[in-house]
Write an enzyme that holds these catalytic residues in place. Structure first.
Site, PDB file in Angstrom:
ATOM      1  N   ARG B  51       0.761  -1.325  -0.025  1.00 21.88           N
ATOM      2  CA  ARG B  51      -0.019   0.159  -0.066  1.00 21.88           C
ATOM      3  C   ARG B  51       0.862   1.317  -0.150  1.00 21.88           C
ATOM      4  O   ARG B  51       1.107   1.969   1.145  1.00 21.88           O
ATOM      5  CB  ARG B  51      -0.999  -0.054   1.203  1.00 21.88           C
ATOM      6  CG  ARG B  51      -1.962  -1.175   1.317  1.00 21.88           C
ATOM      7  CD  ARG B  51      -2.884  -1.024   2.508  1.00 21.88           C
ATOM      8  NE  ARG B  51      -3.701  -2.183   2.699  1.00 21.88           N
ATOM      9  CZ  ARG B  51      -3.633  -2.991   3.858  1.00 21.88           C
ATOM     10  NH1 ARG B  51      -2.648  -2.763   4.823  1.00 21.88           N
ATOM     11  NH2 ARG B  51      -4.250  -4.065   3.938  1.00 21.88           N
ATOM     12  N   ASP B  53       2.403   4.726  -0.210  1.00 21.51           N
ATOM     13  CA  ASP B  53       1.870   6.163   0.256  1.00 21.51           C
ATOM     14  C   ASP B  53       1.574   7.165  -0.888  1.00 21.51           C
ATOM     15  O   ASP B  53       2.118   7.072  -1.904  1.00 21.51           O
ATOM     16  CB  ASP B  53       2.610   7.007   1.224  1.00 21.51           C
ATOM     17  CG  ASP B  53       3.037   6.160   2.496  1.00 21.51           C
ATOM     18  OD1 ASP B  53       2.206   5.359   2.773  1.00 21.51           O
ATOM     19  OD2 ASP B  53       4.108   6.419   2.974  1.00 21.51           O
ATOM     20  N   TYR B 111      12.373  -1.917  -1.594  1.00 21.66           N
ATOM     21  CA  TYR B 111      12.118  -0.598  -1.848  1.00 21.66           C
ATOM     22  C   TYR B 111      13.225   0.012  -2.138  1.00 21.66           C
ATOM     23  O   TYR B 111      14.631  -0.376  -1.642  1.00 21.66           O
ATOM     24  CB  TYR B 111      11.669  -0.139  -0.671  1.00 21.66           C
ATOM     25  CG  TYR B 111      10.076  -0.251  -0.638  1.00 21.66           C
ATOM     26  CD1 TYR B 111       9.322   0.609  -0.954  1.00 21.66           C
ATOM     27  CD2 TYR B 111       9.779  -1.309   0.445  1.00 21.66           C
ATOM     28  CE1 TYR B 111       7.901   0.556  -0.958  1.00 21.66           C
ATOM     29  CE2 TYR B 111       8.343  -1.465   0.064  1.00 21.66           C
ATOM     30  CZ  TYR B 111       7.515  -0.722  -0.291  1.00 21.66           C
ATOM     31  OH  TYR B 111       5.929  -0.654  -0.028  1.00 21.66           O
ATOM     32  N   ARG B 208      10.523   4.949   5.140  1.00 23.12           N
ATOM     33  CA  ARG B 208      10.812   6.790   5.067  1.00 23.12           C
ATOM     34  C   ARG B 208      11.273   7.283   6.326  1.00 23.12           C
ATOM     35  O   ARG B 208      12.174   8.177   6.386  1.00 23.12           O
ATOM     36  CB  ARG B 208       9.443   7.449   4.532  1.00 23.12           C
ATOM     37  CG  ARG B 208       9.070   7.126   2.938  1.00 23.12           C
ATOM     38  CD  ARG B 208       7.839   7.670   2.698  1.00 23.12           C
ATOM     39  NE  ARG B 208       7.647   9.073   3.075  1.00 23.12           N
ATOM     40  CZ  ARG B 208       6.456   9.614   3.154  1.00 23.12           C
ATOM     41  NH1 ARG B 208       5.218   9.078   2.835  1.00 23.12           N
ATOM     42  NH2 ARG B 208       6.257  11.164   3.453  1.00 23.12           N
TER      43      ARG B 208
END
Lengths: 256, 256
Positions: B51, B53, B111, B208
């Site tokens: 999911r 952002d 990522y 993040r």
């Protein structure tokens, strides 16, 4: 009057090209002149080395302008980057001799035209590369390119109708490099071709018409030998299609 | 009911993230579901593996959906790419076993977080990288990263307030790669750092917040050893700032 030389980068997507126009303020030159005029309180005119078309990008455009200002190079650079839109940037700015002229003093330029071979949409390269579905024959395009390298009358490879000026130019080299783009490498999906053009100067639309013609050779719609006939004919209609603007980037401008 | 698995790419810039929301139709999942519902005449629900952002990109998102359709894989793929906005693309689409679930079956994800060190604006990377003015100490960040690799309770590194679910995850590796981006190589101007995170799963904002914390280590605002204390504390306020969404890309989702 001081004379300043700038190194500029821009993404051409949103603009009507480099050159200032009466009908729109949406040009790179227009944006820069408006900002510098505001900064100095004087009417500033900028000379750009290359008049990139609407949609064409630059990693190494050079431009200069004369201004009466007490500001330092650093102050001007910072002022400009603070107020320019985020798709235009000043990479460096230096005071130069009053006689420097970015276009007239340029001795050469390098352009890159990016082509991606893929049957799928390219989300991350969509603004900066031309996507073609057909697989391209790089060897045939290299053979064709050899007819163009050297000093020739490139009249067949320009859209400019005003016929007074010389259309003779020297193409120092055409390199056709095959890459695999990072974004696709993972999926093993496609390859990218970068056409690198080095020359002393380029006519209006010249890089895009040459690229369009080479792509037709790569797709086996033309033979490499035809290039010699097209050059000799001097007829625009004999050459290939104009390749889309978005694939083209001005990489550098060279000076003595 | 047939079950289809898709590999997706998108530029997250214009969207409110992956997940469908009642308040807006501007999500990736929403766009895909709307299109597939129109295509099939049925109400289609998509399961996405990650999911992402608002503002986060994907090169290798995986999603699946069930539908009653006679269309072939190729027909669905072509239909979708014809009607999707140009910043979302379906890279592949395959019929899979009815029991395949893109999120529940995923065993790992990778990522990438891109950071550019530069004092200048970055015209071509502005949507896909976080630009920092300060030079970063890569060795210090690598030392700090070692405290995070392994199986830990990452409670201090998530923004999720709902406290019931386990916040234990396994970070298989953090690679910090230094690159010189093509656009800047010519000017010899700056370097780029790519943080590659491989793990079995990631909490809300985890990548993040980890990146934001590592950047503070790289800027010598924190010591590498502090990471152990932050992990042990379980307190979000002890960790660093949330790094901007635009630097983050979901590279791949792994399955057994």
């Amino acid at each position: 009057m001081r004379n300043f030389r700038m190194l500029l980068q821009y993404e051409g997507t949103r603009y009507q090209g480099w050159q200032r126009q009466e009908s729109t303020d949406n040009t790179i030159q227009g944006k820069l002149e408006m900002l510098l005029s505001k900064m100095t309180g004087q009417k500033i005119e900028i000379q750009g080395a290359g008049r990139t078309d609407a949609g064409v990008h630059a990693l190494g455009q050079v431009a200069n302008f004369h201004a009466d200002t007490q500001m330092t190079e650093k102050e001007i650079l910072e002022y400009m980057n603070r107020y320019l839109p985020e798709d235009i940037a000043v990479i460096s700015l230096k005071e130069v001799s009053e006689r420097f002229h970015s276009r007239l003093n340029a001795t050469g330029k390098t352009y890159c035209y990016r082509v991606i071979h893929s049957e799928l949409p390219h989300v991350f390269d969509r603004r900066h590369a031309h996507v073609v579905e057909q697989k391209l024959d790089v060897r045939a395009m290299e053979e064709a390119a050899q007819y163009l390298v050297g000093t020739h009358d490139f009249k067949a490879f320009t859209s400019n109708k005003r016929g007074k000026k010389s259309t003779v130019r020297t193409l120092e080299s055409i390199q056709i490099e095959e890459h695999v783009s990072a974004s696709m490498q993972m999926q093993g999906l496609q390859d990218e071709i970068c056409f690198l053009y080095r020359g002393d100067g380029f006519l209006y639309h010249m890089v895009r018409i040459i690229t369009g013609t080479l792509l037709e050779v790569g797709a086996h719609k033309r033979k490499p030998e035809e290039i010699a006939e097209i050059l000799a004919s001097g007829l625009r209609e004999r050459a290939g299609e104009l390749a889309p603007a978005k694939g083209l980037t001005l990489l550098e401008v060279r000076y003595q």
